[in-house]
Design an enzyme around this catalytic site. Structure first.
Site, PDB file in Angstrom:
ATOM      1  N   HIS A  55       0.806  -1.225   0.000  1.00 15.43           N
ATOM      2  CA  HIS A  55       0.000   0.000   0.000  1.00 15.43           C
ATOM      3  C   HIS A  55       0.834   1.269   0.000  1.00 15.43           C
ATOM      4  O   HIS A  55       0.296   2.362  -0.133  1.00 15.43           O
ATOM      5  CB  HIS A  55      -0.925   0.019   1.215  1.00 15.43           C
ATOM      6  CG  HIS A  55      -0.202   0.298   2.501  1.00 15.43           C
ATOM      7  ND1 HIS A  55       0.540  -0.657   3.135  1.00 15.43           N
ATOM      8  CD2 HIS A  55      -0.077   1.424   3.229  1.00 15.43           C
ATOM      9  CE1 HIS A  55       1.082  -0.133   4.228  1.00 15.43           C
ATOM     10  NE2 HIS A  55       0.727   1.131   4.305  1.00 15.43           N
TER      11      HIS A  55
HETATM   12  C1  UD1 Z   1      -1.875   5.229   6.257  1.00 15.00           C
HETATM   13  C2  UD1 Z   1      -0.564   5.655   6.907  1.00 15.00           C
HETATM   14  C3  UD1 Z   1       0.453   4.545   6.729  1.00 15.00           C
HETATM   15  C4  UD1 Z   1      -0.083   3.213   7.215  1.00 15.00           C
HETATM   16  C5  UD1 Z   1      -1.394   2.931   6.519  1.00 15.00           C
HETATM   17  C6  UD1 Z   1      -1.986   1.630   7.011  1.00 15.00           C
HETATM   18  C7  UD1 Z   1      -0.025   8.057   6.829  1.00 15.00           C
HETATM   19  C8  UD1 Z   1       0.863   9.075   6.214  1.00 15.00           C
HETATM   20  N1  UD1 Z   1      -0.008   6.843   6.264  1.00 15.00           N
HETATM   21  O1  UD1 Z   1      -1.614   5.115   4.869  1.00 15.00           O
HETATM   22  O2  UD1 Z   1       1.599   4.863   7.498  1.00 15.00           O
HETATM   23  O3  UD1 Z   1       0.857   2.203   6.929  1.00 15.00           O
HETATM   24  O4  UD1 Z   1      -2.282   4.008   6.804  1.00 15.00           O
HETATM   25  O5  UD1 Z   1      -3.108   1.260   6.312  1.00 15.00           O
HETATM   26  O6  UD1 Z   1      -0.700   8.358   7.781  1.00 15.00           O
HETATM   27  N2  UD1 Z   1      -8.666   5.078   1.686  1.00 15.00           N
HETATM   28  C9  UD1 Z   1      -9.893   4.470   1.596  1.00 15.00           C
HETATM   29  N3  UD1 Z   1     -10.538   4.124   2.741  1.00 15.00           N
HETATM   30  C10 UD1 Z   1     -10.027   4.370   3.976  1.00 15.00           C
HETATM   31  C11 UD1 Z   1      -8.785   5.008   4.048  1.00 15.00           C
HETATM   32  C12 UD1 Z   1      -8.112   5.349   2.907  1.00 15.00           C
HETATM   33  O7  UD1 Z   1     -10.398   4.233   0.505  1.00 15.00           O
HETATM   34  O8  UD1 Z   1     -10.652   4.001   4.989  1.00 15.00           O
HETATM   35  C13 UD1 Z   1      -7.939   5.421   0.444  1.00 15.00           C
HETATM   36  C14 UD1 Z   1      -8.201   6.835  -0.005  1.00 15.00           C
HETATM   37  O9  UD1 Z   1      -8.152   6.886  -1.384  1.00 15.00           O
HETATM   38  C15 UD1 Z   1      -7.007   7.581   0.538  1.00 15.00           C
HETATM   39  C16 UD1 Z   1      -5.910   6.539   0.403  1.00 15.00           C
HETATM   40  O10 UD1 Z   1      -6.556   5.299   0.672  1.00 15.00           O
HETATM   41  O11 UD1 Z   1      -6.745   8.759  -0.154  1.00 15.00           O
HETATM   42  C17 UD1 Z   1      -4.779   6.753   1.351  1.00 15.00           C
HETATM   43  O12 UD1 Z   1      -5.267   6.831   2.692  1.00 15.00           O
HETATM   44  P1  UD1 Z   1      -4.399   7.583   3.801  1.00 15.00           P
HETATM   45  O13 UD1 Z   1      -5.057   7.479   5.114  1.00 15.00           O
HETATM   46  O14 UD1 Z   1      -4.033   8.941   3.331  1.00 15.00           O
HETATM   47  O15 UD1 Z   1      -3.053   6.754   3.814  1.00 15.00           O
HETATM   48  P2  UD1 Z   1      -2.800   5.167   3.795  1.00 15.00           P
HETATM   49  O16 UD1 Z   1      -2.191   4.810   2.497  1.00 15.00           O
HETATM   50  O17 UD1 Z   1      -3.966   4.409   4.267  1.00 15.00           O
END
Ligand code: UD1
Length: 359
Positions: A204
């Site tokens: 991811h």
């Molecule tokens: C976040 C953490 C990362 C951790 C990961 C675990 C930061 C900088 N990153 O990354 O350290 O390893 O969580 O999972 O805080 N999205 C969804 N549903 C959700 C959440 C996210 O669809 O419930 C999608 C969205 O498109 C979003 C993308 O995932 O923009 C990224 O989500 P984000 O929370 O920004 O970072 P993660 O990649 O999940």
């Protein structure tokens, strides 16, 4: 003592759960704030249920956004909450945007901050989590480290010794507590997924999944390895959104699943022949479980999983990946004790320290 916990993303939940429980058993008054950084039921709600965490007292529902947007939203929504609740200490966990956002708010309000899983460093500032770790540790008043390398990193950065407490790994507390349940659930999962021998994959990290030039060759190698050993691939929403069409084209031995619950994923890690990942926490869980872990990153903030565990850094060296994969497939598993203080009692140590400080 009035303690306020901040959680937001999937890896926070298994770290906060045992600390919350250990503090509850000592009668501390606690508030749980969920920022809503992760909001999908499979990324959040299922963990609250499986880990028996009480429902959050406050939900900020920030959702996704750029790093600046997300961090800023958390800060502006968290500030009134912390002002209204007046905690004596705020506990933040790990290295996600919710961690640093809450720490910044508290530092400016003069509220004490405890950072759980402090001191880890990849020494790679292109990683958003590294920035979060560096800033949070500079702001924290109490720094709870999982392993001695954390203490060394903090000392090197000039953090006063009296603020650092080597307590061990709280995520392993949760693993130790829930492993019997995961074991009990495995036969059902095995039947549902028709599992024989298999490898487990998670990816991811933006550095791996954002660009076509990086992700597609990686997917191709995984597709080819899965012809030797079926690979189970629970896909993070970020990866799925971006690559749905390409994932669909993979051979059926590369099995794409939805994100798994905590117990299911723990059982899958324990019983896998090999785990291929870019996660931080999974490097630790596989070390504890004795499952070989091949990490698709150039560096790790958890070097102890290499020196005293089952982890091998692969970067993008596909020959090395194949070698590691075949070694896991054909060789015996490493037998060794987990790192010191990864014993299921780290949260008890944190609760003891906080109780002592509140007297
Ligand atoms: C976040 C953490 C990362 C951790 C990961 C675990 C930061 C900088 N990153 O990354 O350290 O390893 O969580 O999972 O805080 N999205 C969804 N549903 C959700 C959440 C996210 O669809 O419930 C999608 C969205 O498109 C979003 C993308 O995932 O923009 C990224 O989500 P984000 O929370 O920004 O970072 P993660 O990649 O999940």
């Amino acid at each position: 003592m009035k303690v306020l916990h901040v959680v937001g993303a999937r890896p926070n939940f298994m770290k906060a759960a045992p600390v919350y429980r250990a503090l509850a058993s000592r009668g501390h008054q606690q508030t749980l704030v969920h920022t809503g950084q992760h909001y999908d039921a499979l990324m959040s709600d299922v963990f609250f249920q499986a880990l028996e965490i009480p429902a959050p007292d406050e939900s900020l529902n920030v959702g996704s956004g750029s790093h600046a947007q997300q961090t800023a939203s958390i800060m502006s929504l968290f500030e009134p909450v912390v002002l209204a609740r007046q905690p004596e200490i705020v506990l933040v966990y790990g290295d996600v945007n919710s961690t640093v956002a809450a720490a910044l708010v508290c530092a400016k309000l003069g509220i004490r901050i405890g950072h759980v899983e402090s001191g880890l460093r990849s020494n790679d500032r292109t990683m958003p989590e590294e920035i979060n770790r560096l800033v949070t540790d500079q702001l924290a008043d109490l720094l709870f480290t999982p392993s001695v390398d954390g203490d060394e990193n903090l000392a090197r950065e000039g953090v006063a010794k009296e603020k650092i407490f080597l307590v061990g790994n709280v995520m392993i507390d949760t693993l130790v507590q829930f492993l019997p349940k995961a074991d009990a659930l495995y036969p059902k999962l095995q039947a549902e997924l028709s599992l024989g021998s298999y490898g487990l994959v998670t990816l991811h990290r933006p550095s791996n999944v954002d660009d076509e030039a990086t992700f597609l060759p990686m997917l191709e190698v995984l597709d080819s390895l899965s012809r030797e050993l079926p690979l189970i691939f629970p896909v993070h929403p970020r990866t799925r959104q971006k690559w749905a069409a390409q994932l669909e084209k993979c051979n059926p031995n590369l099995r794409v699943l939805s994100p798994q619950g905590y117990l299911e994923f723990l059982a899958l890690q324990k019983n896998a022949i090999v785990v291929i990942t870019d996660s931080g926490g999974i490097q630790e869980e596989t070390t504890y479980l004795g499952t070989p872990c091949l990490t698709l990153r150039e560096n790790t903030e958890r070097p102890i999983t290499i020196t005293q565990g089952t982890n091998l850094l692969i970067g993008r060296d596909w020959e090395l990946l194949r070698k590691g994969f075949h070694a896991a497939l054909n060789g015996p598993r490493k037998q060794q004790a987990p790192p010191p203080l990864w014993d299921g009692k780290a949260s008890e140590r944190i609760a003891e320290i906080l109780t002592r400080l509140s007297l």
